[in-house]
Design a protein around this motif. Structure first.
Motif, PDB file in Angstrom:
ATOM      1  N   PRO A 118      14.970  14.037  22.967  1.00 44.59           N
ATOM      2  CA  PRO A 118      15.577  13.830  21.936  1.00 44.59           C
ATOM      3  C   PRO A 118      15.386  12.505  20.680  1.00 44.59           C
ATOM      4  CG  PRO A 118      17.091  15.376  23.187  1.00 44.59           C
ATOM      5  CD  PRO A 118      15.762  14.228  24.236  1.00 44.59           C
ATOM      6  N   GLY A 119      15.684  12.628  19.791  1.00 46.48           N
ATOM      7  CA  GLY A 119      15.492  11.468  19.359  1.00 46.48           C
ATOM      8  C   GLY A 119      14.098  10.468  18.628  1.00 46.48           C
ATOM      9  N   GLY A 120      13.050  11.169  20.142  1.00 44.91           N
ATOM     10  CA  GLY A 120      12.113  10.741  20.314  1.00 44.91           C
ATOM     11  C   GLY A 120      10.912  10.797  18.739  1.00 44.91           C
ATOM     12  N   THR A 121       9.465  10.099  19.259  1.00 47.77           N
ATOM     13  CA  THR A 121       9.034  10.224  17.968  1.00 47.77           C
ATOM     14  C   THR A 121       7.582  10.221  18.948  1.00 47.77           C
ATOM     15  OG1 THR A 121       9.948   8.381  16.475  1.00 47.77           O
ATOM     16  CG2 THR A 121       7.285   8.787  15.735  1.00 47.77           C
ATOM     17  N   LEU A 122       7.044  11.712  18.458  1.00 44.91           N
ATOM     18  CA  LEU A 122       5.311  11.844  18.245  1.00 44.91           C
ATOM     19  C   LEU A 122       4.930  11.439  17.137  1.00 44.91           C
ATOM     20  CD1 LEU A 122       6.080  14.876  20.847  1.00 44.91           C
ATOM     21  CD2 LEU A 122       5.233  12.213  21.414  1.00 44.91           C
ATOM     22  N   ARG A 123       3.005  11.307  17.741  1.00 43.10           N
ATOM     23  CA  ARG A 123       2.361  11.738  16.088  1.00 43.10           C
ATOM     24  C   ARG A 123       1.415  12.238  16.512  1.00 43.10           C
ATOM     25  NH1 ARG A 123      -1.595   6.239  15.390  1.00 43.10           N
ATOM     26  NH2 ARG A 123      -2.550   7.303  17.376  1.00 43.10           N
ATOM     27  N   LEU A 124       1.218  12.907  16.140  1.00 45.82           N
ATOM     28  CA  LEU A 124      -0.355  14.626  16.213  1.00 45.82           C
ATOM     29  C   LEU A 124      -0.988  14.246  15.377  1.00 45.82           C
ATOM     30  CD1 LEU A 124       2.176  17.622  16.468  1.00 45.82           C
ATOM     31  CD2 LEU A 124       1.647  16.167  18.621  1.00 45.82           C
ATOM     32  N   SER A 125      -2.750  14.513  16.161  1.00 41.90           N
ATOM     33  CA  SER A 125      -3.542  14.410  15.312  1.00 41.90           C
ATOM     34  C   SER A 125      -4.355  15.972  15.517  1.00 41.90           C
ATOM     35  CB  SER A 125      -4.665  13.350  16.193  1.00 41.90           C
ATOM     36  OG  SER A 125      -4.374  11.809  16.005  1.00 41.90           O
ATOM     37  N   CYS A 126      -5.258  15.702  13.882  1.00 37.00           N
ATOM     38  CA  CYS A 126      -5.664  17.126  13.726  1.00 37.00           C
ATOM     39  C   CYS A 126      -7.640  16.355  14.050  1.00 37.00           C
ATOM     40  CB  CYS A 126      -5.325  17.730  12.692  1.00 37.00           C
ATOM     41  SG  CYS A 126      -6.412  19.532  12.165  1.00 37.00           S
ATOM     42  N   ALA A 127      -8.365  16.678  14.288  1.00 36.35           N
ATOM     43  CA  ALA A 127      -9.564  16.365  14.102  1.00 36.35           C
ATOM     44  C   ALA A 127     -10.876  17.285  14.366  1.00 36.35           C
ATOM     45  CB  ALA A 127     -10.409  15.690  15.707  1.00 36.35           C
ATOM     46  N   ALA A 128     -11.796  16.562  13.312  1.00 37.53           N
ATOM     47  CA  ALA A 128     -12.433  17.893  13.388  1.00 37.53           C
ATOM     48  C   ALA A 128     -13.725  18.038  13.331  1.00 37.53           C
ATOM     49  CB  ALA A 128     -12.304  17.932  11.381  1.00 37.53           C
ATOM     50  N   SER A 129     -14.735  18.821  13.279  1.00 39.70           N
ATOM     51  CA  SER A 129     -15.873  18.839  13.296  1.00 39.70           C
ATOM     52  C   SER A 129     -16.832  20.119  12.541  1.00 39.70           C
ATOM     53  CB  SER A 129     -16.264  19.335  14.906  1.00 39.70           C
ATOM     54  OG  SER A 129     -16.229  20.229  15.510  1.00 39.70           O
ATOM     55  N   GLY A 130     -17.717  19.780  12.496  1.00 36.14           N
ATOM     56  CA  GLY A 130     -18.716  20.630  11.621  1.00 36.14           C
ATOM     57  C   GLY A 130     -18.138  20.488  10.188  1.00 36.14           C
ATOM     58  N   PHE A 131     -17.248  19.875  10.013  1.00 37.06           N
ATOM     59  CA  PHE A 131     -17.185  19.501   7.889  1.00 37.06           C
ATOM     60  C   PHE A 131     -16.425  18.183   8.314  1.00 37.06           C
ATOM     61  CE2 PHE A 131     -12.403  21.067   8.130  1.00 37.06           C
ATOM     62  CZ  PHE A 131     -12.428  20.760   9.344  1.00 37.06           C
ATOM     63  N   ASP A 132     -16.225  17.727   6.629  1.00 36.49           N
ATOM     64  CA  ASP A 132     -15.719  17.030   6.484  1.00 36.49           C
ATOM     65  C   ASP A 132     -14.459  17.087   6.753  1.00 36.49           C
ATOM     66  OD1 ASP A 132     -15.073  14.099   5.210  1.00 36.49           O
ATOM     67  OD2 ASP A 132     -16.362  14.200   4.381  1.00 36.49           O
ATOM     68  N   LEU A 133     -13.458  15.770   6.646  1.00 43.46           N
ATOM     69  CA  LEU A 133     -12.123  16.329   6.777  1.00 43.46           C
ATOM     70  C   LEU A 133     -11.780  16.318   5.054  1.00 43.46           C
ATOM     71  CD1 LEU A 133      -9.909  14.672  10.040  1.00 43.46           C
ATOM     72  CD2 LEU A 133      -9.670  16.665   9.422  1.00 43.46           C
ATOM     73  N   SER A 134     -12.283  15.194   4.730  1.00 44.82           N
ATOM     74  CA  SER A 134     -11.312  14.865   3.187  1.00 44.82           C
ATOM     75  C   SER A 134     -11.724  16.791   2.489  1.00 44.82           C
ATOM     76  CB  SER A 134     -12.510  13.385   2.838  1.00 44.82           C
ATOM     77  OG  SER A 134     -13.745  13.939   2.572  1.00 44.82           O
ATOM     78  N   THR A 135     -13.044  17.055   2.659  1.00 46.12           N
ATOM     79  CA  THR A 135     -13.290  17.911   2.166  1.00 46.12           C
ATOM     80  C   THR A 135     -12.486  19.137   1.625  1.00 46.12           C
ATOM     81  OG1 THR A 135     -15.574  17.239   2.242  1.00 46.12           O
ATOM     82  CG2 THR A 135     -15.530  19.575   1.248  1.00 46.12           C
ATOM     83  N   TYR A 136     -11.772  19.847   2.969  1.00 45.71           N
ATOM     84  CA  TYR A 136     -10.604  20.305   2.825  1.00 45.71           C
ATOM     85  C   TYR A 136      -8.351  20.057   2.860  1.00 45.71           C
ATOM     86  CZ  TYR A 136     -14.508  22.993   4.788  1.00 45.71           C
ATOM     87  OH  TYR A 136     -15.272  24.379   4.006  1.00 45.71           O
ATOM     88  N   ALA A 137      -8.075  21.046   2.128  1.00 45.18           N
ATOM     89  CA  ALA A 137      -6.829  20.757   2.631  1.00 45.18           C
ATOM     90  C   ALA A 137      -6.019  21.471   4.315  1.00 45.18           C
ATOM     91  CB  ALA A 137      -5.763  21.872   1.562  1.00 45.18           C
ATOM     92  N   ILE A 138      -5.602  19.475   4.413  1.00 38.05           N
ATOM     93  CA  ILE A 138      -5.029  20.504   5.809  1.00 38.05           C
ATOM     94  C   ILE A 138      -3.971  20.855   6.333  1.00 38.05           C
ATOM     95  CG2 ILE A 138      -5.134  19.322   8.252  1.00 38.05           C
ATOM     96  CD1 ILE A 138      -7.714  20.160   7.644  1.00 38.05           C
ATOM     97  N   GLY A 139      -3.208  21.830   6.755  1.00 39.52           N
ATOM     98  CA  GLY A 139      -1.476  21.715   6.677  1.00 39.52           C
ATOM     99  C   GLY A 139      -1.446  22.229   8.471  1.00 39.52           C
ATOM    100  N   TRP A 140      -0.340  21.695   8.383  1.00 39.21           N
ATOM    101  CA  TRP A 140       0.004  21.587   9.589  1.00 39.21           C
ATOM    102  C   TRP A 140       1.651  22.643   9.583  1.00 39.21           C
ATOM    103  CZ3 TRP A 140      -0.923  19.358  14.034  1.00 39.21           C
ATOM    104  CH2 TRP A 140      -1.819  17.822  13.924  1.00 39.21           C
ATOM    105  N   PHE A 141       1.530  23.121  11.156  1.00 41.02           N
ATOM    106  CA  PHE A 141       2.755  24.545  11.549  1.00 41.02           C
ATOM    107  C   PHE A 141       2.903  24.447  13.073  1.00 41.02           C
ATOM    108  CE2 PHE A 141      -1.232  25.757   7.929  1.00 41.02           C
ATOM    109  CZ  PHE A 141      -0.355  26.401   7.497  1.00 41.02           C
TER     110      PHE A 141
END
Length: 121
Positions: free
Chosen positions: A14-37
């Motif tokens: 508790p109180g800590g920090t994490l960084r999650l990453s979403c990596a893409a293959s088959g498309f350009d990340l900049s082309t799409y909207a990315i949501g986090w759930f």
């Protein structure tokens, strides 16, 4: 085929920090909207935020419940920075893609398999 992979989950105190990453293959990340759930056991999928096309421009938006602690950042991957994590943040975290940002989970077409975040002392 669009393919998303989440990474960065794990156990944090508790109180800590994490960084999650979403990596893409088959498309350009900049082309799409990315949501986090996230989805906790026994709970519905919860929308956390989205970065990408919204209206006439590019925006990053957040759920009211997390906007003071979570930040979505664009880079080689789409990252979710999570600060001051609490046990109630424990869930499987997902990224998802669609043409433009939405606050509705069912509007997203492509999903990763998720990464587990556990907040516990």
């Amino acid at each position: 085929q669009l393919q998303l992979v989440e990474s960065g989950g794990g156990l944090v105190q508790p109180g800590g920090t994490l960084r999650l990453s979403c990596a893409a293959s088959g498309f350009d990340l900049s082309t799409y909207a990315i949501g986090w759930f996230r989805q906790a056991p026994g709970k519905e999928r919860e929308w956390l935020g989205c970065t990408g096309r919204l209206g006439n421009g590019i925006s990053t938006i957040y759920a009211d419940s997390v906007e003071d602690r979570f930040t979505i950042a664009r880079g080689n991957t789409i990252n979710l920075h999570m600060n001051n994590l609490q046990p109630e943040d424990t869930a499987v975290y997902y990224c998802a893609a669609r043409s433009f940002c939405s606050g509705v989970a069912t509007a997203f077409n492509s999903w990763g398999q998720g990464t587990q975040v556990t907040v516990s002392s």
